[in-house]
Design a protein around this motif. Structure first.
Motif, PDB file in Angstrom:
ATOM      1  N   LYS A  96       0.811  16.555  -0.348  1.00 33.95           N
ATOM      2  CA  LYS A  96       1.234  17.586   0.867  1.00 33.95           C
ATOM      3  C   LYS A  96      -0.122  17.467   1.691  1.00 33.95           C
ATOM      4  CE  LYS A  96       4.800  20.319  -1.261  1.00 33.95           C
ATOM      5  NZ  LYS A  96       4.933  19.851  -2.661  1.00 33.95           N
ATOM      6  N   MET A  97      -0.529  16.342   2.131  1.00 41.40           N
ATOM      7  CA  MET A  97      -1.762  16.160   2.810  1.00 41.40           C
ATOM      8  C   MET A  97      -1.365  15.265   4.080  1.00 41.40           C
ATOM      9  SD  MET A  97      -5.473  14.562   1.515  1.00 41.40           S
ATOM     10  CE  MET A  97      -5.570  15.607   0.064  1.00 41.40           C
ATOM     11  N   SER A  98      -1.998  15.656   5.218  1.00 42.68           N
ATOM     12  CA  SER A  98      -1.789  14.861   6.195  1.00 42.68           C
ATOM     13  C   SER A  98      -2.874  13.430   6.235  1.00 42.68           C
ATOM     14  CB  SER A  98      -2.338  15.585   7.537  1.00 42.68           C
ATOM     15  OG  SER A  98      -3.509  15.849   7.714  1.00 42.68           O
ATOM     16  N   VAL A  99      -2.568  12.550   7.202  1.00 41.62           N
ATOM     17  CA  VAL A  99      -3.453  11.430   7.295  1.00 41.62           C
ATOM     18  C   VAL A  99      -4.702  11.686   7.831  1.00 41.62           C
ATOM     19  CG1 VAL A  99      -3.663   9.281   8.501  1.00 41.62           C
ATOM     20  CG2 VAL A  99      -1.459   9.889   7.545  1.00 41.62           C
ATOM     21  N   THR A 145     -12.411   6.626   9.757  1.00 41.62           N
ATOM     22  CA  THR A 145     -11.510   7.353  11.022  1.00 41.62           C
ATOM     23  C   THR A 145     -10.062   7.137  10.602  1.00 41.62           C
ATOM     24  OG1 THR A 145     -11.324   4.854  11.796  1.00 41.62           O
ATOM     25  CG2 THR A 145     -13.313   6.121  12.419  1.00 41.62           C
ATOM     26  N   PRO A 146      -9.262   8.049  11.425  1.00 38.27           N
ATOM     27  CA  PRO A 146      -7.818   7.982  11.031  1.00 38.27           C
ATOM     28  C   PRO A 146      -7.394   6.576  11.534  1.00 38.27           C
ATOM     29  CG  PRO A 146      -8.443  10.205  12.119  1.00 38.27           C
ATOM     30  CD  PRO A 146      -9.691   9.254  12.021  1.00 38.27           C
ATOM     31  N   VAL A 180       0.750  -1.073  -0.102  1.00 41.07           N
ATOM     32  CA  VAL A 180      -0.071  -0.096   0.056  1.00 41.07           C
ATOM     33  C   VAL A 180       0.710   1.204  -0.085  1.00 41.07           C
ATOM     34  CG1 VAL A 180      -1.809   1.221   1.412  1.00 41.07           C
ATOM     35  CG2 VAL A 180      -1.685  -1.379   1.299  1.00 41.07           C
ATOM     36  N   ASP A 181       0.537   2.257  -1.044  1.00 43.94           N
ATOM     37  CA  ASP A 181       1.375   3.356  -1.208  1.00 43.94           C
ATOM     38  C   ASP A 181       0.830   4.468  -0.896  1.00 43.94           C
ATOM     39  OD1 ASP A 181       4.065   2.137  -1.943  1.00 43.94           O
ATOM     40  OD2 ASP A 181       3.312   1.854  -3.784  1.00 43.94           O
ATOM     41  N   ILE A 182       0.000   4.454   0.129  1.00 44.20           N
ATOM     42  CA  ILE A 182      -0.968   5.611   0.542  1.00 44.20           C
ATOM     43  C   ILE A 182      -0.104   6.826   0.794  1.00 44.20           C
ATOM     44  CG2 ILE A 182      -2.573   6.675   2.009  1.00 44.20           C
ATOM     45  CD1 ILE A 182      -4.161   4.025   1.723  1.00 44.20           C
ATOM     46  N   ASP A 183       1.114   6.559   1.660  1.00 43.47           N
ATOM     47  CA  ASP A 183       2.070   7.374   2.172  1.00 43.47           C
ATOM     48  C   ASP A 183       2.648   8.164   0.987  1.00 43.47           C
ATOM     49  OD1 ASP A 183       3.263   5.241   1.584  1.00 43.47           O
ATOM     50  OD2 ASP A 183       4.517   5.137   3.177  1.00 43.47           O
ATOM     51  N   GLU A 195     -10.591  12.588   7.120  1.00 45.85           N
ATOM     52  CA  GLU A 195     -11.803  13.218   7.057  1.00 45.85           C
ATOM     53  C   GLU A 195     -12.462  13.496   5.802  1.00 45.85           C
ATOM     54  OE1 GLU A 195     -12.808  17.904   8.114  1.00 45.85           O
ATOM     55  OE2 GLU A 195     -11.179  17.020   9.309  1.00 45.85           O
ATOM     56  N   ARG A 196     -11.528  13.869   4.644  1.00 41.55           N
ATOM     57  CA  ARG A 196     -12.002  14.030   3.354  1.00 41.55           C
ATOM     58  C   ARG A 196     -12.750  12.569   2.891  1.00 41.55           C
ATOM     59  NH1 ARG A 196      -8.118  17.657   0.135  1.00 41.55           N
ATOM     60  NH2 ARG A 196      -9.681  17.293  -1.629  1.00 41.55           N
TER      61      ARG A 196
END
Length: 103
Positions: free
Chosen positions: A15-18, A28-29, A5-8, A23-24
């Motif tokens: 340039k987005m946070s987890v 849940t985080p 998984v390459d979400i990071d 949220e978008r």
């Protein structure tokens, strides 16, 4: 595990946070972290579609297959099952091992 998984990678490119992504997307985080860290057993197509929409990417940008020894994957699954067994049937163990989806 042969699925990586390459979400990071996409988070860094956008340039987005987890937390913002969770949220978008509407999960849940904690569930996003399970998916991002490769601990999810499954992901709903609706969740994958939402991730792709928010990150403006294709599913192949988030998931890839890496050749690996099948025995390694089976050994890892056995070790994971043993760890879950020791953890008991607590809600955290069950939630962390299930499908990542609508949170």
């Amino acid at each position: 595990m042969p699925i990586v998984v390459d979400i990071d990678v996409m988070l860094a490119r956008r340039k987005m946070s987890v937390g913002e992504l969770a949220e978008r997307v509407g999960i849940t985080p904690a569930n996003l972290a399970v998916l991002k860290n490769g601990r999810a057993k499954a992901v709903r197509f609706s969740t994958l579609a939402a991730l792709c929409e928010v990150l403006e990417c294709q599913p192949g940008d988030l998931l890839r297959w890496e050749a690996g020894d099948g025995a390694d994957a089976r050994a890892a699954a056995g070790a994971e099952a043993e760890a879950e067994s020791r953890a008991g049937d607590s809600a955290g163990a069950v939630a962390g091992a299930g499908a990542v989806g609508d949170g």
